[in-house]
Design an enzyme around this catalytic site. Structure first.
Site, PDB file in Angstrom:
ATOM      1  N   ASP A  25      10.584 -12.000  36.675  1.00 29.93           N
ATOM      2  CA  ASP A  25      11.140 -10.654  36.828  1.00 29.93           C
ATOM      3  C   ASP A  25      10.112  -9.585  36.470  1.00 29.93           C
ATOM      4  OD1 ASP A  25      13.440 -12.095  37.257  1.00 29.93           O
ATOM      5  OD2 ASP A  25      14.667 -10.984  35.824  1.00 29.93           O
ATOM      6  N   ASP A  26      10.352  -8.382  36.990  1.00 30.63           N
ATOM      7  CA  ASP A  26       9.682  -7.139  36.556  1.00 30.63           C
ATOM      8  C   ASP A  26       8.230  -7.003  37.006  1.00 30.63           C
ATOM      9  OD1 ASP A  26      12.107  -6.800  35.376  1.00 30.63           O
ATOM     10  OD2 ASP A  26      11.390  -6.863  33.309  1.00 30.63           O
ATOM     11  N   HIS A  37      14.879  -7.093  42.625  1.00 31.07           N
ATOM     12  CA  HIS A  37      15.379  -6.836  41.279  1.00 31.07           C
ATOM     13  C   HIS A  37      15.870  -5.388  41.174  1.00 31.07           C
ATOM     14  CE1 HIS A  37      16.196  -7.780  37.238  1.00 31.07           C
ATOM     15  NE2 HIS A  37      15.064  -7.393  36.670  1.00 31.07           N
ATOM     16  N   HIS A  77      14.434   0.326  38.272  1.00 29.23           N
ATOM     17  CA  HIS A  77      14.675  -0.411  37.036  1.00 29.23           C
ATOM     18  C   HIS A  77      15.138   0.530  35.911  1.00 29.23           C
ATOM     19  CE1 HIS A  77      13.937  -3.753  34.073  1.00 29.23           C
ATOM     20  NE2 HIS A  77      14.396  -4.418  35.124  1.00 29.23           N
ATOM     21  N   HIS A 128       8.934 -13.645  33.023  1.00 29.34           N
ATOM     22  CA  HIS A 128       8.530 -12.309  33.451  1.00 29.34           C
ATOM     23  C   HIS A 128       7.034 -12.288  33.776  1.00 29.34           C
ATOM     24  CE1 HIS A 128      12.304 -11.581  31.318  1.00 29.34           C
ATOM     25  NE2 HIS A 128      12.418 -10.465  32.021  1.00 29.34           N
TER      26      HIS A 128
END
Length: 277
Positions: free
Chosen positions: A77-78, A127, A131, A235
């Site tokens: 993620d991210d 995602h 964010h 991540h």
């Protein structure tokens, strides 16, 4: 006619006949062609000799995605960030496929990284574009505007309309309650109705919790692997260097203990958390 004249006439006739015979023989004599030499008569034809076939260049082998009774789905993620290429190098070396849930802030800077990940056989999933929890969870409209933006940006890079999603904070997050009551319930229902596939996780490396050493990430991951589907939360944000350091050992442990590795697709068995909002 005296004898001398007759002899001269006969001699000339014989010479003439010999000349005719030699000319005829020379015309019918087959030409000798040297080895490797193409006859001139053949060269003058329009038909060309077939060229040798070009050797086919073997394309680079893509990473493997192999689903079994014990499968590990590595998810990141991210990202993308400057660490993502290092992760891709490890995955390529180990011939393991993974899934990247990308966000928007650094996407323009690392478009080539996302394209590389896609080209090498990984899943590029969605995602969030911003964010920013306070924005995306303030209304259903904001969430889907954000989702459509990141979806469009990914399409412009790899030419794929991704429908694989992970909600920021996961579907079990309670932060969203501060901004809009029951929004996660509504969002997940709409995602399912519109044939999106959202995935949470059932193995947490806990690399999101501050600066955690690589050996701890390794232990958190391998100690929670189980029979069946293992969707591992990791991540590739810029601060997650220890995740990169732990990755090779996690993969080696999985291979040595009978696990296969795969990327998420719409056919992957979904892992959903309990929805708390």
């Amino acid at each position: 006619m005296d004898n001398k004249t007759k002899i001269i006439i006969i001699s000339l006739s014989i010479i003439f006949l010999i000349g005719i015979i030699l000319i005829i023989c020379s015309q019918n004599k087959p030409k000798i062609v040297k080895v490797g030499e193409i006859p001139k008569a053949f060269n003058n034809q329009t038909t060309k000799l077939p060229l040798p076939k070009k050797k086919q260049i073997k394309k680079e082998t893509l990473v493997k995605s192999e689903v079994s009774d014990n499968t590990i789905y590595l998810t990141f993620d991210d990202g993308p960030s400057h660490l993502t290429p290092q992760i891709l190098d490890i995955l390529k070396q180990e011939q393991v496929a993974a899934t990247f849930f990308v966000i928007g802030p650094s996407l323009d800077k690392y478009q080539d990284v996302i394209k590389r990940a896609h080209d090498e056989g990984h899943t590029i999933a969605l995602h969030s574009n911003t964010h920013n929890y306070s924005y995306i969870y303030s209304s259903d409209e904001n969430y889907f505007n954000d989702l459509n933006t990141i979806k469009s940006r990914i399409y412009n890079i790899i030419g794929v309309n991704s429908r694989i999603i992970r909600l920021p904070g996961g579907s079990s997050n309670t932060v969203s309650k501060k901004y809009n009551k029951n929004i996660i319930t509504r969002i997940t229902n709409k995602l399912t109705e519109n044939e999106y596939y959202y995935f949470d996780w059932n193995v947490d490396s806990k690399d999101a919790s501050g600066k955690i050493p690589a050996d701890k990430i390794y232990q958190n991951t391998i100690s929670n692997l189980h029979h069946g589907t293992n969707i591992v939360l990791m991540h590739d944000a810029a601060s997650k260097k220890s995740t990169v350091e732990a990755l090779s050992n996690i993969i080696k442990y999985g291979k040595n203990n009978g696990y296969t590795f795969a990327k998420i697709s719409k056919n992957t068995r979904t892992t959903h958390h309990h929805i708390n909002n």
